[in-house]
Scaffold this motif. Structure first.
Motif, PDB file in Angstrom:
ATOM      1  N   LEU A  17       0.828  -1.207   0.000  1.00 63.04           N
ATOM      2  CA  LEU A  17       0.000   0.000   0.000  1.00 63.04           C
ATOM      3  C   LEU A  17       0.865   1.261   0.000  1.00 63.04           C
ATOM      4  CD1 LEU A  17      -2.850  -1.056   2.461  1.00 63.04           C
ATOM      5  CD2 LEU A  17      -2.947  -0.896  -0.033  1.00 63.04           C
ATOM      6  N   GLU A  18       1.929   1.244   0.782  1.00 59.48           N
ATOM      7  CA  GLU A  18       2.819   2.397   0.815  1.00 59.48           C
ATOM      8  C   GLU A  18       3.489   2.622  -0.543  1.00 59.48           C
ATOM      9  OE1 GLU A  18       5.289   1.342   4.140  1.00 59.48           O
ATOM     10  OE2 GLU A  18       4.221   2.721   5.474  1.00 59.48           O
ATOM     11  N   GLN A  19       3.836   1.532  -1.221  1.00 58.15           N
ATOM     12  CA  GLN A  19       4.469   1.649  -2.538  1.00 58.15           C
ATOM     13  C   GLN A  19       3.520   2.222  -3.590  1.00 58.15           C
ATOM     14  OE1 GLN A  19       5.933  -2.317  -3.287  1.00 58.15           O
ATOM     15  NE2 GLN A  19       7.838  -2.000  -2.129  1.00 58.15           N
ATOM     16  N   HIS A  20       2.212   2.143  -3.298  1.00 57.50           N
ATOM     17  CA  HIS A  20       1.224   2.698  -4.229  1.00 57.50           C
ATOM     18  C   HIS A  20       0.692   4.047  -3.741  1.00 57.50           C
ATOM     19  CE1 HIS A  20       1.328  -1.386  -5.891  1.00 57.50           C
ATOM     20  NE2 HIS A  20       0.802  -0.858  -6.977  1.00 57.50           N
ATOM     21  N   GLY A  21       1.425   4.671  -2.828  1.00 58.15           N
ATOM     22  CA  GLY A  21       1.105   6.042  -2.454  1.00 58.15           C
ATOM     23  C   GLY A  21       0.228   6.228  -1.233  1.00 58.15           C
ATOM     24  N   PHE A  22      -0.141   5.148  -0.554  1.00 60.74           N
ATOM     25  CA  PHE A  22      -0.950   5.283   0.648  1.00 60.74           C
ATOM     26  C   PHE A  22      -0.065   5.556   1.870  1.00 60.74           C
ATOM     27  CE2 PHE A  22      -3.557   2.564  -2.115  1.00 60.74           C
ATOM     28  CZ  PHE A  22      -4.757   3.255  -2.090  1.00 60.74           C
ATOM     29  N   ASP A  23      -0.602   6.268   2.825  1.00 66.41           N
ATOM     30  CA  ASP A  23       0.097   6.538   4.078  1.00 66.41           C
ATOM     31  C   ASP A  23      -0.435   5.555   5.123  1.00 66.41           C
ATOM     32  OD1 ASP A  23       1.487   7.589   6.181  1.00 66.41           O
ATOM     33  OD2 ASP A  23       0.246   9.385   6.396  1.00 66.41           O
ATOM     34  N   VAL A  24       0.337   4.533   5.430  1.00 65.59           N
ATOM     35  CA  VAL A  24      -0.075   3.548   6.441  1.00 65.59           C
ATOM     36  C   VAL A  24       0.283   4.120   7.814  1.00 65.59           C
ATOM     37  CG1 VAL A  24       0.187   1.191   7.288  1.00 65.59           C
ATOM     38  CG2 VAL A  24       0.249   1.643   4.824  1.00 65.59           C
ATOM     39  N   VAL A  25      -0.730   4.563   8.537  1.00 66.66           N
ATOM     40  CA  VAL A  25      -0.494   5.283   9.792  1.00 66.66           C
ATOM     41  C   VAL A  25      -0.291   4.354  10.981  1.00 66.66           C
ATOM     42  CG1 VAL A  25      -1.730   7.332   9.019  1.00 66.66           C
ATOM     43  CG2 VAL A  25      -2.990   5.523  10.207  1.00 66.66           C
ATOM     44  N   ALA A  26      -0.705   3.076  10.847  1.00 68.22           N
ATOM     45  CA  ALA A  26      -0.543   2.132  11.960  1.00 68.22           C
ATOM     46  C   ALA A  26      -0.806   0.714  11.471  1.00 68.22           C
ATOM     47  CB  ALA A  26      -1.501   2.470  13.102  1.00 68.22           C
ATOM     48  N   THR A  27      -0.318  -0.249  12.238  1.00 71.65           N
ATOM     49  CA  THR A  27      -0.652  -1.658  12.025  1.00 71.65           C
ATOM     50  C   THR A  27      -0.965  -2.263  13.392  1.00 71.65           C
ATOM     51  OG1 THR A  27       1.641  -2.426  12.237  1.00 71.65           O
ATOM     52  CG2 THR A  27       0.870  -1.852  10.014  1.00 71.65           C
ATOM     53  N   ALA A  28      -1.624  -3.413  13.381  1.00 73.61           N
ATOM     54  CA  ALA A  28      -1.931  -4.093  14.638  1.00 73.61           C
ATOM     55  C   ALA A  28      -2.045  -5.588  14.376  1.00 73.61           C
ATOM     56  CB  ALA A  28      -3.224  -3.557  15.251  1.00 73.61           C
ATOM     57  N   GLY A  29      -1.770  -6.393  15.420  1.00 80.34           N
ATOM     58  CA  GLY A  29      -1.766  -7.836  15.270  1.00 80.34           C
ATOM     59  C   GLY A  29      -2.867  -8.562  16.016  1.00 80.34           C
ATOM     60  N   ARG A  36      -7.360   0.121  19.996  1.00 78.59           N
ATOM     61  CA  ARG A  36      -6.565   1.175  20.642  1.00 78.59           C
ATOM     62  C   ARG A  36      -5.805   2.008  19.621  1.00 78.59           C
ATOM     63  NH1 ARG A  36      -4.905  -3.055  23.967  1.00 78.59           N
ATOM     64  NH2 ARG A  36      -2.791  -2.960  23.066  1.00 78.59           N
ATOM     65  N   ARG A  37      -5.138   1.332  18.711  1.00 78.11           N
ATOM     66  CA  ARG A  37      -4.305   2.060  17.749  1.00 78.11           C
ATOM     67  C   ARG A  37      -5.141   2.823  16.722  1.00 78.11           C
ATOM     68  NH1 ARG A  37       0.933  -1.971  16.719  1.00 78.11           N
ATOM     69  NH2 ARG A  37       1.641  -1.924  18.897  1.00 78.11           N
ATOM     70  N   ALA A  38      -6.281   2.273  16.345  1.00 74.85           N
ATOM     71  CA  ALA A  38      -7.136   2.972  15.389  1.00 74.85           C
ATOM     72  C   ALA A  38      -7.701   4.254  16.003  1.00 74.85           C
ATOM     73  CB  ALA A  38      -8.275   2.064  14.930  1.00 74.85           C
ATOM     74  N   LEU A  39      -8.035   4.223  17.273  1.00 75.30           N
ATOM     75  CA  LEU A  39      -8.555   5.412  17.935  1.00 75.30           C
ATOM     76  C   LEU A  39      -7.469   6.455  18.132  1.00 75.30           C
ATOM     77  CD1 LEU A  39     -10.960   3.799  20.569  1.00 75.30           C
ATOM     78  CD2 LEU A  39     -11.544   4.940  18.417  1.00 75.30           C
ATOM     79  N   ALA A  40      -6.209   6.006  18.193  1.00 76.22           N
ATOM     80  CA  ALA A  40      -5.093   6.942  18.348  1.00 76.22           C
ATOM     81  C   ALA A  40      -4.636   7.485  16.995  1.00 76.22           C
ATOM     82  CB  ALA A  40      -3.924   6.258  19.059  1.00 76.22           C
ATOM     83  N   ALA A  41      -4.569   6.616  15.983  1.00 75.71           N
ATOM     84  CA  ALA A  41      -4.028   7.021  14.679  1.00 75.71           C
ATOM     85  C   ALA A  41      -5.076   7.626  13.745  1.00 75.71           C
ATOM     86  CB  ALA A  41      -3.377   5.817  14.003  1.00 75.71           C
ATOM     87  N   LEU A  42      -6.353   7.317  13.987  1.00 74.60           N
ATOM     88  CA  LEU A  42      -7.468   7.852  13.197  1.00 74.60           C
ATOM     89  C   LEU A  42      -7.295   7.640  11.686  1.00 74.60           C
ATOM     90  CD1 LEU A  42      -8.096  11.218  15.095  1.00 74.60           C
ATOM     91  CD2 LEU A  42      -9.217   9.003  15.429  1.00 74.60           C
ATOM     92  N   PRO A  43      -7.164   6.397  11.250  1.00 72.90           N
ATOM     93  CA  PRO A  43      -7.036   6.126   9.804  1.00 72.90           C
ATOM     94  C   PRO A  43      -8.348   6.420   9.075  1.00 72.90           C
ATOM     95  CG  PRO A  43      -7.402   4.085  10.984  1.00 72.90           C
ATOM     96  CD  PRO A  43      -7.216   5.149  12.040  1.00 72.90           C
ATOM     97  N   ASP A  44      -8.244   6.694   7.770  1.00 72.28           N
ATOM     98  CA  ASP A  44      -9.447   6.865   6.947  1.00 72.28           C
ATOM     99  C   ASP A  44     -10.019   5.507   6.552  1.00 72.28           C
ATOM    100  OD1 ASP A  44      -9.303   9.717   6.837  1.00 72.28           O
ATOM    101  OD2 ASP A  44      -7.667   9.520   5.406  1.00 72.28           O
TER     102      ASP A  44
END
Length: 215
Positions: A17-29, A36-44
């Motif tokens: 996704l990053e190679q195609h121009g997206f900004d990956v703001v967080a990942t989680a396992g 928790r991370r989605a509420l902190a990073a607020l991805p679209d």
């Protein structure tokens, strides 16, 4: 944001996704970490696996959309089972892609999900629309049955009719010669007026009233 419990797969998706121009703001396992991370990073857009430790993907989807209704969720799962697809859609997911999809299909799906269009692996769109119709035969919710529900404008009704027919927001925009953003605004206004929460409830409302059969 990319959520998957397999580190190599998660990293590969994020990298593509990053190679195609997206900004990956967080990942989680796992599910709890994802919330928790989605509420902190607020991805679209949330690219979400269903089979997660700690909290299932559908619960992650439902919980996050309860807080951030503007979030778009694209499920990326190894399962193409109909029950999994329908459960994901009922939880509020915008689209569903199986992991056998190519990188190009994933990139296109993320772009379309970000725009608010429903995206499904080929063969699943008809299944989802069929489920909308089945739900429409069940008793209406209290909010839908309330005679005090505000009236929709002619344009909102027109957009709702096309949503119920299974058209994407982009197709509706082209059909009505209005912008994609205007279609999204009409849908959001309609959801608010009718006290509904997602596309599943909206299409159910429309089908109950026969709008999907209207010309």
């Amino acid at each position: 944001m990319v959520v998957d419990d397999h580190p190599m797969w998660r990293d590969a998706v994020a990298r593509d996704l990053e190679q195609h121009g997206f900004d990956v703001v967080a990942t989680a396992g796992d599910g709890e970490q994802a919330v928790r991370r989605a509420l902190a990073a607020l991805p679209d857009v949330l690219v979400l696996d269903l089979n997660l430790p700690a909290k299932p993907g559908v619960e992650v989807c439902r919980e996050l959309l309860g807080v951030r209704q503007e979030l778009r969720v694209l499920v990326l799962s190894a399962s193409g089972e109909h029950a999994d697809v329908l459960e994901a859609v009922k939880s509020g997911a915008t689209g569903y892609l199986v992991k056998s999809a190519s990188t190009e299909e994933l990139v296109d799906a993320v772009r379309r999900t970000a725009a608010g269009d429903p995206v499904f692996t080929p063969g699943l769109a008809g299944l989802v629309l069929g489920e909308y119709r089945r739900l429409a035969t069940e008793p209406a919710s209290r909010a839908q049955a309330d005679p005090g529900v505000p009236q929709l404008t002619d344009r909102e009704t027109e957009v709702l009719r096309l949503v119920a027919k299974g058209l994407s927001y982009r197709q509706i925009a082209e059909r009505l010669v209005i912008s994609h953003r205007t279609v999204q605004n009409h849908v959001q206004n309609t959801l608010g007026k009718l006290q509904l929460h997602n596309r599943v409830e909206l299409v159910r409302y429309a089908i109950e009233r026969g709008l999907d059969d209207a010309e």
